[in-house]
Design a protein around this motif. Structure first.
Motif, PDB file in Angstrom:
ATOM      1  N   GLY A 344       0.841  -1.206   0.000  1.00 22.19           N
ATOM      2  CA  GLY A 344       0.000   0.000   0.000  1.00 22.19           C
ATOM      3  C   GLY A 344       0.866   1.241   0.000  1.00 22.19           C
ATOM      4  N   TYR A 345       0.342   2.290   0.616  1.00 20.08           N
ATOM      5  CA  TYR A 345       1.090   3.547   0.753  1.00 20.08           C
ATOM      6  C   TYR A 345       1.257   3.846   2.231  1.00 20.08           C
ATOM      7  N   VAL A 346       2.373   4.470   2.578  1.00 20.43           N
ATOM      8  CA  VAL A 346       2.560   4.883   3.969  1.00 20.43           C
ATOM      9  C   VAL A 346       1.659   6.096   4.203  1.00 20.43           C
ATOM     10  N   GLN A 347       0.671   5.918   5.101  1.00 19.61           N
ATOM     11  CA  GLN A 347      -0.291   6.994   5.399  1.00 19.61           C
ATOM     12  C   GLN A 347       0.259   7.912   6.488  1.00 19.61           C
ATOM     13  N   ALA A 348       0.913   7.321   7.460  1.00 15.27           N
ATOM     14  CA  ALA A 348       1.408   8.103   8.603  1.00 15.27           C
ATOM     15  C   ALA A 348       2.523   7.317   9.281  1.00 15.27           C
ATOM     16  N   ILE A 349       3.393   8.028   9.949  1.00 15.04           N
ATOM     17  CA  ILE A 349       4.436   7.368  10.753  1.00 15.04           C
ATOM     18  C   ILE A 349       4.370   8.001  12.125  1.00 15.04           C
ATOM     19  N   HIS A 350       4.133   7.196  13.126  1.00 15.01           N
ATOM     20  CA  HIS A 350       4.000   7.724  14.478  1.00 15.01           C
ATOM     21  C   HIS A 350       5.396   8.071  15.006  1.00 15.01           C
ATOM     22  N   ILE A 419      -0.133   1.709   7.050  1.00 22.98           N
ATOM     23  CA  ILE A 419      -0.098   1.471   5.600  1.00 22.98           C
ATOM     24  C   ILE A 419      -1.498   1.090   5.140  1.00 22.98           C
ATOM     25  N   SER A 420      -1.969   1.731   4.073  1.00 25.19           N
ATOM     26  CA  SER A 420      -3.233   1.281   3.490  1.00 25.19           C
ATOM     27  C   SER A 420      -3.255   1.618   2.002  1.00 25.19           C
ATOM     28  N   ALA A 421      -4.332   1.216   1.342  1.00 18.34           N
ATOM     29  CA  ALA A 421      -4.340   1.248  -0.124  1.00 18.34           C
ATOM     30  C   ALA A 421      -4.484   2.655  -0.709  1.00 18.34           C
ATOM     31  N   GLU A 422      -5.139   3.580   0.041  1.00 18.37           N
ATOM     32  CA  GLU A 422      -5.371   4.909  -0.563  1.00 18.37           C
ATOM     33  C   GLU A 422      -4.066   5.685  -0.718  1.00 18.37           C
ATOM     34  N   THR A 423      -4.060   6.557  -1.712  1.00 16.13           N
ATOM     35  CA  THR A 423      -2.911   7.470  -1.863  1.00 16.13           C
ATOM     36  C   THR A 423      -3.110   8.577  -0.828  1.00 16.13           C
TER      37      THR A 423
END
Ligand code: URA
Length: 446
Positions: A344-350, A419-423
């Motif tokens: 997927g895409y990295v959405q956020a990194i804590h 990580i999830s599928a959306e950009t």
């Protein structure tokens, strides 16, 4: 004057005068005002707030409670920089030689770190031989001759803040903008600079989680600086993910050197050029921020900033050759790859979680007495917005030992990545600039 009357006045929304605030701070330092009255007063401030005049008076009272560093023997306008703290923040290592190469004198006292990684002083000590304890005379001479010196904090700067901060920490009164602003600025003012550039972080890895709160804090600090005659500007930057790729002392020094070599990560380079440009303008070496940025870019491209770093390290007893060969820095024996379990895409990194993971490897101190392992840490391979395939490496642990503890850290790092599928939409690094004239927000951040 009685403390109880001043608590009463603040509780009911009154404005305290400068002499009343000095009475409270001096009384608390001398032990005449007990913790229970000071906590009641801090809670009243938390609920009622303070005017700009009160906040400036409180700051001066705290700055005057201990030693004041006299930087007058240093020629030129001394500009200090302060970061409200974030994960992977190695900007001082880059900005200090960069602006010194542009002619702005840097006479900086930095702290040791408690938490994720060391502070600037710990990072510099990762370089073999580097001395952070210099006599005052050597410190001043070095700034006059070379243009920069960075030493550990010595003396008794703003002891009132130290005592009050410890009390706020256990009485749920940390989260007050006037109390935070006066705490930060009292230490900066006591440290003697003529002008101050603040690097205020916002986001999951920062003290202030929202842009609005960060702007209010920045404005409060800029207003204090302006009221006490120190030209002050603040840049608000994103800390929803760590800055650059490296977290850990020697790893961050390596990344800082690569940035000075012109090969650094884009976010880190951009933030350093921006903060450095504001310092250069306040230091009188450029008329506008654009002109200052062009000047600093030239100092990076020509190698002048790297040269300044090499000379600075050598002047403080360190191995100046690290500027050309980062292989001379301490390094950890094990490199453990943390792999993605889904594509997927990295959405956020804590950011805070990665910081804690670096600390568990030994890069930071959990207690004041703990020893730091300079070599260990984390190097991210993926940042927010990057595509990831299953089994691809997200980050690499630089560790001393393998086994259960390292596996736990790897799991923590993996779970810090969402990580999830959306950009994902990635917000810009530089969000707002705050000066005495107010807040100017980057239009892309809205
Ligand atoms: N950092 C400080 O120095 N003071 C505060 O009050 C909060 C963060």
């Amino acid at each position: 004057m009685r403390a109880v009357d001043l608590i009463h006045k603040k509780r009911d929304g009154g404005e305290l005068t400068a002499s009343e605030l000095t009475y409270i701070i001096d009384g608390y330092c001398e032990g005449d005002i007990p913790d229970y009255q000071m906590s009641a007063w801090a809670m009243a401030v938390l609920f009622r707030g303070m005017t700009a005049a009160e906040t400036a008076a409180l700051t001066l009272a705290m700055a005057n409670s201990g030693d004041q560093v006299d930087l007058a023997p240093i020629e030129g306008i001394k500009v200090d920089k302060h970061s409200t703290g974030g994960v992977g923040d190695k900007t001082t290592l880059i900005i200090a030689p960069l602006v010194a190469a542009a002619g702005v004198p840097v006479a900086k006292m930095s702290g040791r770190g408690l938490g994720h990684t060391g502070g600037t002083v710990d990072k510099l000590e990762a370089i073999e031989g580097f001395q952070t304890e210099l006599s005052r005379e050597r410190f001043i001479n070095q700034v006059n001759e070379l243009g920069l010196s960075v030493i550990g904090q010595s003396g008794n700067l703003a002891p009132a803040d130290k005592k009050l901060y410890a009390l706020r920490d256990v009485t749920a009164t940390v989260e007050s903008i006037p109390l935070i602003a006066s705490s930060v600025m009292s230490k900066k003012i006591a440290a003697g600079a003529d002008a101050i550039v603040l690097d205020v972080k916002t986001g999951s890895g920062a003290f202030m989680k929202t842009l609005e709160q960060s702007e209010q804090l920045a404005q409060a600090m800029v207003d204090i600086g302006t009221q006490v005659g120190r030209n002050t500007a603040a840049i608000i930057s994103d800390m929803d993910q760590p800055l650059g790729f490296a977290i850990g002392n020697a790893l961050e020094v390596k990344e800082a050197i690569e940035t000075l070599q012109g090969k650094g990560p884009d976010d880190l380079t951009e933030l350093c050029l921006t903060l450095g440009a504001h310092m250069t303008v306040l230091g009188g070496k450029a008329e506008t921020v654009e002109e200052a940025k062009a000047l600093l870019r030239e100092k990076l491209d020509s190698g002048a900033a790297l040269d300044k770093f090499r000379q600075f390290v050598a002047a403080q007893g360190g191995d100046g050759a690290v500027a050309d060969d980062t292989g001379r820095l301490p390094s950890a024996p094990l490199h453990i790859e943390v792999k993605a379990e889904q594509a997927g895409y990295v959405q956020a990194i804590h950011a805070e979680q990665l910081g804690t993971a670096a600390m568990l490897l030994g890069a930071g101190r959990a207690t004041k007495e703990a020893e730091i392992d300079y070599a260990v840490g984390i190097v991210m391979r993926k940042k927010v917005g990057d595509p990831v395939s299953e089994g691809e490496t997200l980050a690499v642990l630089h560790a001393r030992e393998s086994g259960e503890a390292a596996n736990d850290v790897a799991a923590k790092v993996r779970s810090a990545y969402a990580i999830s599928a959306e950009t994902p939409s990635v917000r810009p690094l530089l969000l707002s600039i705050v000066t005495a004239d107010g807040v100017s927000r980057n239009s892309e951040s809205e």
